[in-house]
Design a protein around this motif. Structure first.
Motif, PDB file in Angstrom:
ATOM      1  N   ALA A  17     129.884  86.111 -26.944  1.00  0.00           N
ATOM      2  CA  ALA A  17     129.769  85.265 -28.141  1.00  0.00           C
ATOM      3  C   ALA A  17     130.803  85.674 -29.192  1.00  0.00           C
ATOM      4  CB  ALA A  17     128.365  85.372 -28.721  1.00  0.00           C
ATOM      5  N   PRO A  18     131.475  84.688 -29.774  1.00  0.00           N
ATOM      6  CA  PRO A  18     132.500  84.974 -30.783  1.00  0.00           C
ATOM      7  C   PRO A  18     131.937  85.055 -32.207  1.00  0.00           C
ATOM      8  CG  PRO A  18     132.540  82.655 -30.254  1.00  0.00           C
ATOM      9  CD  PRO A  18     131.478  83.285 -29.376  1.00  0.00           C
ATOM     10  N   CYS A  19     130.626  85.299 -32.311  1.00  0.00           N
ATOM     11  CA  CYS A  19     129.970  85.354 -33.622  1.00  0.00           C
ATOM     12  C   CYS A  19     128.719  86.235 -33.505  1.00  0.00           C
ATOM     13  CB  CYS A  19     129.585  83.943 -34.075  1.00  0.00           C
ATOM     14  SG  CYS A  19     128.335  83.151 -33.044  1.00  0.00           S
ATOM     15  N   ALA A  47     131.174  79.697 -35.558  1.00  0.00           N
ATOM     16  CA  ALA A  47     129.824  79.732 -36.133  1.00  0.00           C
ATOM     17  C   ALA A  47     129.586  81.054 -36.843  1.00  0.00           C
ATOM     18  CB  ALA A  47     128.772  79.528 -35.036  1.00  0.00           C
ATOM     19  N   GLY A  48     128.641  81.027 -37.766  1.00  0.00           N
ATOM     20  CA  GLY A  48     128.251  82.243 -38.451  1.00  0.00           C
ATOM     21  C   GLY A  48     127.092  82.939 -37.775  1.00  0.00           C
ATOM     22  N   LEU A  49     126.402  82.204 -36.872  1.00  0.00           N
ATOM     23  CA  LEU A  49     125.251  82.748 -36.165  1.00  0.00           C
ATOM     24  C   LEU A  49     124.974  81.909 -34.930  1.00  0.00           C
ATOM     25  CD1 LEU A  49     122.852  84.812 -36.251  1.00  0.00           C
ATOM     26  CD2 LEU A  49     121.547  83.009 -37.412  1.00  0.00           C
ATOM     27  N   LEU A  50     124.631  82.585 -33.842  1.00  0.00           N
ATOM     28  CA  LEU A  50     124.184  81.933 -32.616  1.00  0.00           C
ATOM     29  C   LEU A  50     122.783  82.442 -32.317  1.00  0.00           C
ATOM     30  CD1 LEU A  50     124.556  80.281 -29.992  1.00  0.00           C
ATOM     31  CD2 LEU A  50     125.636  82.312 -28.995  1.00  0.00           C
ATOM     32  N   VAL A  51     121.851  81.520 -32.134  1.00  0.00           N
ATOM     33  CA  VAL A  51     120.463  81.889 -31.841  1.00  0.00           C
ATOM     34  C   VAL A  51     120.159  81.501 -30.397  1.00  0.00           C
ATOM     35  CG1 VAL A  51     118.054  81.556 -32.489  1.00  0.00           C
ATOM     36  CG2 VAL A  51     119.833  81.458 -34.254  1.00  0.00           C
ATOM     37  N   LEU A  52     119.620  82.455 -29.642  1.00  0.00           N
ATOM     38  CA  LEU A  52     119.198  82.184 -28.276  1.00  0.00           C
ATOM     39  C   LEU A  52     118.000  83.040 -27.935  1.00  0.00           C
ATOM     40  CD1 LEU A  52     121.090  84.079 -25.595  1.00  0.00           C
ATOM     41  CD2 LEU A  52     122.068  84.087 -27.877  1.00  0.00           C
ATOM     42  N   ALA A  53     117.304  82.645 -26.879  1.00  0.00           N
ATOM     43  CA  ALA A  53     116.104  83.367 -26.454  1.00  0.00           C
ATOM     44  C   ALA A  53     116.387  84.164 -25.185  1.00  0.00           C
ATOM     45  CB  ALA A  53     114.962  82.387 -26.195  1.00  0.00           C
ATOM     46  N   ARG A  54     115.610  85.211 -25.020  1.00  0.00           N
ATOM     47  CA  ARG A  54     115.663  85.988 -23.783  1.00  0.00           C
ATOM     48  C   ARG A  54     115.204  85.074 -22.644  1.00  0.00           C
ATOM     49  NH1 ARG A  54     116.107  91.510 -24.649  1.00  0.00           N
ATOM     50  NH2 ARG A  54     116.156  92.020 -26.848  1.00  0.00           N
TER      51      ARG A  54
END
Length: 172
Positions: free
Chosen positions: A146-148, A116-123
């Motif tokens: 995370a690999p990205c 992936a080019g981006l991983l989005v996650l929340a606190r």
């Protein structure tokens, strides 16, 4: 760019909003939900302990014999995940890939982020103050492995700068 958005109950709207704002031109958005093994596993184990381990499931006296509640919890979890993915896709408002996984959430998220080019996650920790405790164990693992690139968002308004913990005594 492919953007993966980790959806967790209670914080997913902030993640979807973040990908809309920070990755509007992503060629692919993957909405990811991971169901952990904890709740159904506990129910399976409790049922096995109560009903005895020597019996095969579904065999026994017709009267009073109950099905394994872990099976029912798994089915409820699958329905809940589908509803969450539907709501997230609607909020996103653009074509996306919906992905459901099961297993240890932190490991499944890291695996899903490969390439992936981006991983989005929340606190997912203490949201009352800034600092390392704003990340729970799962999010900390994902951020560390995370690999990205990772976009870490507050699931609400961020606490004020006055909530930063003081430096340790040896750094004052």
């Amino acid at each position: 760019m492919r953007a993966v958005v980790w959806l967790v109950e209670g914080t997913w709207p902030a993640c979807v909003d973040a990908v809309r704002v920070h990755a509007p031109h992503a060629r692919e958005v993957v909405l990811l939900h991971v169901t952990g093994p904890e709740v159904p596993g506990v129910a399976h184990g409790a049922f096995a302990g109560l009903m005895g381990r020597g019996r095969a499931w579904g065999q026994g006296p017709a009267e009073g014999w109950e099905a394994d509640p872990g099976d029912r919890l798994e089915a409820l979890g699958d329905g809940s995940a589908a509803e969450l993915l539907d709501a997230a896709a609607e909020r996103l408002g653009r074509p996306c890939v919906r992905e459901e996984r099961s297993g240890r959430p932190e490991r499944e998220v890291v695996a899903a982020a490969e390439g992936a080019g981006l991983l989005v996650l929340a606190r997912d920790g203490d949201r009352s103050r800034l600092g390392p405790h704003s990340l729970g164990p799962a999010a900390r693992f994902v951020v560390d492995h995370a690999p990205c690139p990772v976009l870490l968002v507050w699931p609400g308004e961020a606490p004020s700068l006055g909530t930063i913990p003081p430096p340790p005594p040896h750094h004052r």
